[in-house]
Every structure is written in C-alpha cells, then in structure tokens.
Design a protein around this motif. Sequence first.
Motif, short mmCIF file in Angstrom:
data_model
loop_
_atom_site.label_atom_id
_atom_site.label_comp_id
_atom_site.label_asym_id
_atom_site.label_seq_id
_atom_site.Cartn_x
_atom_site.Cartn_y
_atom_site.Cartn_z
N ASN A 1 0.83 -1.20 0.00
CA ASN A 1 0.00 0.00 0.00
C ASN A 1 0.87 1.25 0.00
OD1 ASN A 1 -2.51 -1.40 0.18
ND2 ASN A 1 -2.09 -1.79 2.35
N ILE A 2 0.47 2.22 -0.86
CA ILE A 2 1.11 3.53 -0.87
C ILE A 2 0.40 4.38 0.18
CG2 ILE A 2 1.66 5.57 -2.24
CD1 ILE A 2 1.53 3.83 -4.73
N ILE A 3 1.17 4.91 1.12
CA ILE A 3 0.53 5.71 2.18
C ILE A 3 0.71 7.20 1.94
CG2 ILE A 3 0.75 3.88 3.89
CD1 ILE A 3 3.20 5.25 4.98
N SER B 1 -1.53 12.19 -12.58
CA SER B 1 -0.55 12.06 -13.67
C SER B 1 0.54 11.04 -13.35
CB SER B 1 0.09 13.42 -13.96
OG SER B 1 0.84 13.88 -12.83
N PHE B 2 0.52 10.52 -12.15
CA PHE B 2 1.53 9.54 -11.77
C PHE B 2 1.07 8.13 -12.15
CE2 PHE B 2 3.04 12.48 -8.16
CZ PHE B 2 3.95 13.08 -9.02
N PHE B 3 2.02 7.37 -12.67
CA PHE B 3 1.80 5.96 -12.98
C PHE B 3 2.88 5.16 -12.25
CE2 PHE B 3 -0.28 8.27 -16.27
CZ PHE B 3 -1.39 7.50 -16.65
N PRO C 1 -6.99 -3.19 -6.06
CA PRO C 1 -8.36 -2.79 -5.69
C PRO C 1 -8.53 -1.28 -5.65
CG PRO C 1 -7.17 -3.65 -3.79
CD PRO C 1 -6.30 -3.90 -4.97
N THR C 2 -7.46 -0.57 -5.28
CA THR C 2 -7.52 0.90 -5.27
C THR C 2 -6.30 1.43 -6.01
OG1 THR C 2 -6.29 1.14 -3.20
CG2 THR C 2 -8.69 0.85 -3.03
N LYS C 3 -6.24 2.72 -6.22
CA LYS C 3 -5.12 3.33 -6.95
C LYS C 3 -3.81 3.15 -6.19
CE LYS C 3 -3.54 7.70 -8.87
NZ LYS C 3 -3.84 9.14 -9.06
N SER C 4 -3.89 3.10 -4.88
CA SER C 4 -2.67 3.05 -4.08
C SER C 4 -2.43 1.68 -3.44
CB SER C 4 -2.73 4.11 -2.97
OG SER C 4 -3.87 3.91 -2.13
#
Length: 1135
Positions: free
Chosen positions: A827-829, A836-838, A886-889
């Motif tokens: 997970n990205i916190i 614009s980030f990939f 499941p989510t972007k992060s």
Amino acid sequence: MRYSLHSLWRANLLLCLALLVHHGEAAVLTEAQAGPLYRVVGSELSISCRVSGFIDEAATKHFEYRVFKPAKPNFELNIISTQDPSFGYAVYQERVMQDEIALERTSLNSVKFKIQSLRKDDEGDYECTAVNLESGYYGVYSVKTTVKVIDNSLSVSSPDSTSLSFNEGEALTLTCQAVSTTIQHTHLSFAWYLHKDGESTAQPIISLDKDFTLKPGPGFGERYQAGLISLDKLGETSYRLKMAQLEVSDQGKIYCQAQEWIQDPDRSWYSIAQKEAEKITLKVKAREVVPDTTSLVVKMSAQQTTLQEGQELMLSCSIDTQNLEERFFSVAFLRGTVELARLGPTGVLSVGPEYSSREKEGDLRATRIGNRDYRLILQPVRTTDQGKYVCRAQPQNRGQDGAFTQGASQDSNSQLVSISAPESGLSVKMQGAVNVTEGDMLRLSCKVDGVKGQLSVTWQRKSSSTPSAPFTSLISLSQEGVVEKAEEFMSRKVRSLRPATDNFILELDKVTPSDSGVYQCAVSEWKANSKIYSQSQAASVAVTPIESMVKVYLISRSNKATVGENVELMCRVKGPRMPITLAWSLQRDASNVDNIVTLYSDGAISWFGNQDRYQLKVQSNSNEVVHYLQIIGASHREEGSYQCSVSIVYENVLKKLNPSNPLAVKVLNPESKLTLSSSPTLTANINTDTEIKCSVVSNSSSSSHYSVTWLLQQEAENKTIVSSDRNALVTFGPKVELSHRQRISMRRSKGPSFELTIRQARISDKGSYICEVVEWLQDPRGDWYKVSKVSKTTKLTVTEPANDLRLNKTEPPLVYREGDDVELKCNIISGASSASFFYKVTWFYTVHSSSTTNTSLVELDHTGLLSYPENKELRGLQARLCLLRPTKSSFYLTIQRAHEGDSGAYWCQVEQYQLDNEGRWQQKASDSAGPISLNVTVAEKSLSIAKEEVELNLSISEDFTIPCHIDKQSSNESKFQVTWFWQKATETTQRPIFTVYRNSTLQDWFEKDVQLRFSHPVTGRFNLAVLKSGPENSGLYFCEVEEWIPSPPHEWRKFAVERSGNMTVSVITEGNVQALSGCNSSTWIGITVVIVIVSLLVIIFLVLMIRKSKVSGGKKAKESLWAEQSLTAKPSVED
C-alpha cells in the motif's frame, strides 16, 4: 485488475513467431575464388564468383567487377558488368571491346571473370559484386580476390643437334635442361614429346609430373616396362631420355617440354608457364631381316695364343656357305663382348671405340685376304688385350636401291689368348685426385721413369659413374711429336705437352661438371718403330660447379625502423665474376611470397607492384658485389621477411642458386604523445541531461585522427556504451537497449573534445564512465595505423530529488495453512495524490533457507504490461499468482492454494513515472516495502480415537464386535485407512486381520474358516464383527487408524497414525461360562435394556433412510456399501 499467464504466453508466442519469420530469410552470400593467385605475364587469368541467398533464386543475377591497384589500394577502377555495357572505365573499355577481358555467365547465380593475356599492371585486388535488385540489404554482396602478376622465368633448352639419323634398333640418348627462377614455391613437370610424321598432334613419350610420378606415353608403355625407354633426372635442371632400340615408327620431330605449377589457396595446382625446346628431326632407317635358309660355318684360328707384351697377335677367320662368291658378309672380331674391328659387306673397316686410338696409331689392322678369309693383326699387344676372341659373321643382302639388310649372325669358336709383360724399367706416375672449378683449366701431369727408347702418350677419359665403361681418347702425342685430337674434342682447347723428357702434361680449358671422371695417361715405349712396352696410370678429376662458388648473404645495419624511416638491405654476392640475375622478394605471412624487383643479367629491371617506396644501388668491391635495396619511408606494408635470390648465366646456361638467408624487417609505431583530461567525478539529478567531456591535451601530430569508445563500469563489469571510429562513424554497444540508445548521444568539438550526453538521467545510469581514445597516424603510403590507447575515467552519481512516495512497511508476519489462498498487500501511504503519476510494481521473493536475494517474481510496469521473469524454479509459484489493484494506491498479490514451499520473504518495489512534455516517460521516485514473512504450515495433528480397555468372556459360536471410533480428525478433507490387529494369548506377535483402505477397498487377512462382518454406520465409526467365535479366536484385539490429507498440487500424504484401546476376548465352553459367571441378574438386565434401545434406534434410522430414498427417485435401491453383511467370501484387494 486481474492478470494471468495467458497474456504473457500470447505475447511471447507472437515474439517468437516474428523472430522465426525474420531469421527464416537466408542471408545473401557472395563467394569468389580465394587469393592470392600468382600468374605470369602473358598468361590467362580466370576468377569464379557465385552468389546465394537472394529471395528469388531462379532470377538471373547481375555481377560487377572492379580492381584496386597496389599503388592506390583505396581507389576502385570499374572493369566490366553483366548489366551495364558502359560500366568499365576507359582504360579497360578497349580491352573489353576486343574480348581480351570478359565476364562469362556459368549459371543464373555465377560468373567467371577472364583476362586473356595478363599485363604487368593488372596486379591488384579484384572485387566481385552481386548487384542487389531487392528492397533491402542483408548479407555479403562483395568479395575480393588478390592477383599477383610475376615474370615468366621458365627456361627450356636442349644441347643436342636439331637433326639426327639412326638405323632401326640403334639407341638414342637426348638431354634437356629446364630451370625456373620464380621466387614462389613451384613444381616443374617435364615430358619428352614425339610428333610423328603424318600425325596432327604430338604424343608424350615419357613424362615426370609435378608430383614426381613417372609415366610412359600412349603407345610406349610396353617398351617402358621392358626397360627400353627411360627418363633420368641429372642434378636439379637436366633430364635425359634413353630409347634403347629405335623403331621406324619413332621417326618424326622430338622435343622436350616443361610446365611450371603453383598451388592456389584452395589447394589446387595451376599451370602458370609452359615452354618447349627446339624440335629435333629424327630419322630412323628401316632394317629388313632376310631369313637365311642356308647354313653358315665360321671358324677362327690364332697364329700364336701365348704372347709377351709388344709382340704381334694374328687372328684368322674363315667362313663357308653355299654361293659364297655371290653373297655379302660383314665380319667382326670381338674380345669378350668388346668389338675390336668390323669389315663391312663392301670391305669398309670400322673400329670399336676402345680400339679407335690404337687403329689410328697403326697398332690394329683388319683386312679381307680372300673370298672366305679375314685377318686381324694387333701389334704391339698389351696385357689388357688378353682374353677370349671370337669371329662373328653376318650375311648382308643388297636390295634394288643398293641398301644392305642384315641376316642372322653366326659366331666362330673362341680362342683364348694369354699375354704376359716382359721385364722393363718403364714406370708411370700421376698425381692423386684433382679438384678444379668449372670454367678453369684442367692441368694433369704424368711422370715417367726408366725410359730406354722413344715414348708416346695417349690421354684418355671415362665417366666415374660408369667404372666398367672403356676409356675414350682425348688427345695423343706420338713418339715423333705429332699431336692428334679426338673428334669430340676438336672444338675444345685441349693440349698435350712434353716440357721435359720425363714429363707429359694435359691441359683442358674451360672445364664443365660433365668433364669430371677418371683420366688415364697411357705411355708406350718404342724401339725401331715398334712398340715394345706400354704402361698407364689414372687419376680422378672432380669439377666443382661454378654455382657452388657463388655465395649470397643478406644483411642490414638495422632491421628495425619507425614508421617513415628508411631501411637499407644489402645483398652480398661473393664468388667469381659472371652475369647474374638478382631478385628481391618479401614474405609477409607464412604462405605468400611477393616479388619486389628483378635485375636481369642483360641490365633489364622488372618491378612488381608499387615501386615508389624502393630504390636500388649496386656497389662493386674487390671480392664481392653488393646490391642495395633501400626502403624509402617504411610503412607496415614493408614489414616482413626479405630475401635476395641469384641466378647465374654461365656458357649461355641459366643456373639457379640457393636464395640468401631471410632477414626480418620490423616496422615499429612511433611513441604516442597523446594525453587526455576529464573531470574525475560528476553528480547529476535524476531526469536531467548530463554531459561528460573528455579532451585531448597533447597529441603526436596535428593531423591525427581519433577513435573513441565510452564504456560504463558497474559492479566490476565494463559495458561498451557507444563508440566512434576515426571517420566519426558512431555505433552503439551490443548490450545497449534501444530505449537507452534514444537517450545517449556523442559528439566531437574543437580541441578536440569528445562529449557523451545522457538525457533524462536515471538512477541506473550511475557508475564509472571510461573514455578510451586511440590515436591514428598516417604512414607515408597513406595508410592509417593506430599508435596507442589512452583512457580517462569519470565517476557519475545520479541523485533523486526529495519525494513523498512512501509505502506501508509495517506488514506483520503471515501464517497460513497449506491449501489456503494467501493475500500479500503493498500500500502507498503517501505520494499518490496526483492523477498524472503511474506506477511500476515489482514483487520479489526469497526462500528462507536460500542465500539468493531479490528474485523477481512478477512485474506490472507503468504502462500496464504484466510480465513474469523467466525462472524455472519459480514456475509453479508463478502459475498460482494473481495480481490485484483494488484501489489506486494498493497492489495485492494473491497466492492461490498455497504450498508449504511458498514460505519465505516477499516484498514489493514501486517506481513512480510521469510523462514529460515530449511524451516520454520519466521516473520520478521509487520506494520498497517488506520483507513480508510468510509461513505456510500444514494442518495440526488432532486425530483422536477412543482408547477404552475392554475384556469380553464369550461362549462358543457367540458373535463379538471390535469397535474403532474416531472422536476427532485434523481436517474436514481427511480420509482414513483402518486396520484391525489380533494377538493370540499364547503369542507375542500382532498380526493384521482386516483393513479398509482410504479408497474404500477392503482387505481380509484372516483364515478362511473365520467369518467377519465390517460396518461403517456413520462418519468416524468403523466396526468389525467376528461371527460364530470359537476358542481359537481368543486373544487381544485393537485397531490402527491412518489419517491422510490432500497435499498440493494433486497428491495425498499420510498425516497421522493413532491406535485404539485393547479388547481382550476369551471364548470358553458352556460349563466354564456358568462357573465363571459371577454377575448378578440386575447387571444382565441393564445390559439387555441398553442393547434393545440401541437396536430400536438403528432400525428407526434405517426405515427413515429407505423412505427418503423412495421419495427422491423411486428407483430400485442398490446394496449399500456399508450394509451389515456376513462376509462369507474374501473381498478383492486393490489399493
């Protein structure tokens, strides 16, 4: 989002098919005859060339030929083309129009280039080019063949007369000389030819081919096998033909021919030169043999057969036959096999070679004294005249043209003549062996002693190679002082002198090796015009060939020179002064020798290749002649092994000497003065352009060229990034990917300086960048050569700007059961707020017990491409992975049906990307999380079996049941294997009696007379009943349960084993039962009530099950596997 292996497999399949289609196209390959090819001036040149690999093999291919001359090796001259008639330059167009140069097509894909008559300036590199008419280039379209043009130095001559006449049956001997002064390694083939009168072509008599194999020509095989024809090689250059018995069919023109052969690089032999000697006209007079039908009687007598030396020997010969007066005869006197004299049919006297000198001195006379009588007188005789004498008569028949044909010969009886030497004081002495040089005068001295009368001397000679041959006369000096030469020495300067009474001298001018042999001085003593005594002495004479007196040495004051310096070579020729032909040669490698220049004896000079770099000089000293070869401005082309070869011309005969010693000339490069400067360290930010400069501080020449290579050193490994040759042609290294090539550029600036630019620098670009510069200089011939290599290193550090991309790194250790699905979270916190980030996500894996780290498991790049890195050990795990977002992060990795071997450490790495203004992806940040410790365990062992200890006392024929009840199991998917055991009371061994396997197969282990009944009423309940027991069934009973659980991927494994309690059974007779029964009636009543209640419950349960079965299907029910039945027969066993 879900990704599977199917998308990866489809992508790999398409890639493989594309590569297969590309590599299925054959590369174009042009092939020509390998060089160098050595050919002589005036000979034909032929070079084959073919091509393969074009898409349309059936189409006619076009070819072009060009040449690169040695003087200008980089300048091409067009010669001829199969497509364009005006292709050739003007210097070749005229020769093409006259068909002196042609390009012949041998097939659709091959041609043959020909020059009918080579010129000296035709030397060079000939390039064959296959014209490409297709859309793209793929392969080799041009190939070169080097051609060297040399002089024709083959010489063939014969010293024999150009017109010869022989009678049939006589012997013919001819000699011929063949020599070549070619520097290259060549072989000579030699043959004698006969061009018979009336035939169109000449036929070989006998030949010696280039492999030194002797072969007779057609029609001469039988005579060769019989030894009547032979070819002998005398020394290095002379060849002798012998024909023992000439035939009339041998009449015609006879000549010798030599061919010079050289071996081409393809190992085939090629004839580069052929010459013939002047033709000799040969006439053979036929001999007709007329059969003699009459008898011929020949008799011989001697006046005296025992003589002293100096006396007269008189032999008489008479012949008798029919019609003697009307016929002709020839009569010969012979001593052994040596013929002394012969009287022909017309009375003409001929004397054998051994006695010709004595006939001239009057010692031998032969006459016809009647129709049938002949006489031979030999006076004075010598001791060498003793032996057996024979008279041989031969009829001679005269034809209408007056010519005689001989008939069969007839010999007389033999007469033995003995000759002894009288006492005399005459003695002769000569010096021992004499050595003389070819061309000098031979002087022999003969000393005499004990002289009482007048003396005469005869000088004789015979070859040392044939000791049995007779001596032949050279010159004689009579007692009156008259000198007489032999006929064959009439043209030679030979003298017989007597400077003193006791000394005789022989002088022979300009001797040749053929004058070697044994020389004899024969002295005769005379008294009153009668020879009374003769004495002789011999001496061996060896004539040293003139070529052995000439020595050739090659020296140099210095055989090492720097490029551009001069080198002087000296060829010293020592020996007698005479015309010579001298050739200079250069050998650059082990197989090829190139001619430089040849100085002929007549003053002519012949240059080969480029003569601009050489100069000649000759210096004559008192004891030698020195020939200088000066190399002006030496280059690497002049490096190699030099030799000078000398051939002498003596008496109009060319003689080739051994070449000089080889002398190696080494051309060295000058010391380089190249120095570089560059910054030792450099720091750059990620996604910024970086420039690394490498400048030349000093160099060897202002006209120097440079080749530059940039290398990247990472983890002790050097990888070529980009390179530029001396012509500024830039190429990338083989390991540089296409995406990286788009970010890298290289340019040169004034100074010179070499700049490497890295656009949008990445973290992976960090490392040590090595700038390697090679300085190139130009030699005097215009060729470029490299001097040295100098390098400088710049360490590049790429830093990331501060970013807020952070991952959750607090994942606790995970423990899962084998077969469960495992979910790993990444997970990205922070740092994922911008749309614009990939992100590129990579999951890594390491086994707990392995030392290997960072094994890439699965990767999802920022463009959405899912890939599985190739790893044979992880294929099974990769096939059960599922990547979710499941989510972007959030990036989850699911392991389906986890195995115990999946345990280990997992962590994820996330790289943040963003498109720049030019639409290119730029990495902005990266972070990693983990490791996440995963422990996949198998189920806990919780198998539990009722272990009640029971004792039973039974009567005979009473049934009893052995229960096996499972109270608890480890898994809901467990299966069981149950085995009942029995131990007799009198034994210690436990043996199985019945087994029910986990696949429901039954196995009865008991004896045949024991009846068992197995039942499995409900889950976890297994019963085995022994029916109609007897005393033999007494003992200890128990059951053992094996628990099996599924093991991924598709296997079962034994997980636990438990044993029940013991049941002790005693079966006794009826009386014993009553005696032993101690139980009160209330106990038995209670037991009976319990049994009745249990039986009613079982019956009610079975009735309900039957009704349910009828309601659900109405079908006829089959027998239940678990129905309680009497096992009267053994069930089949299958596990």
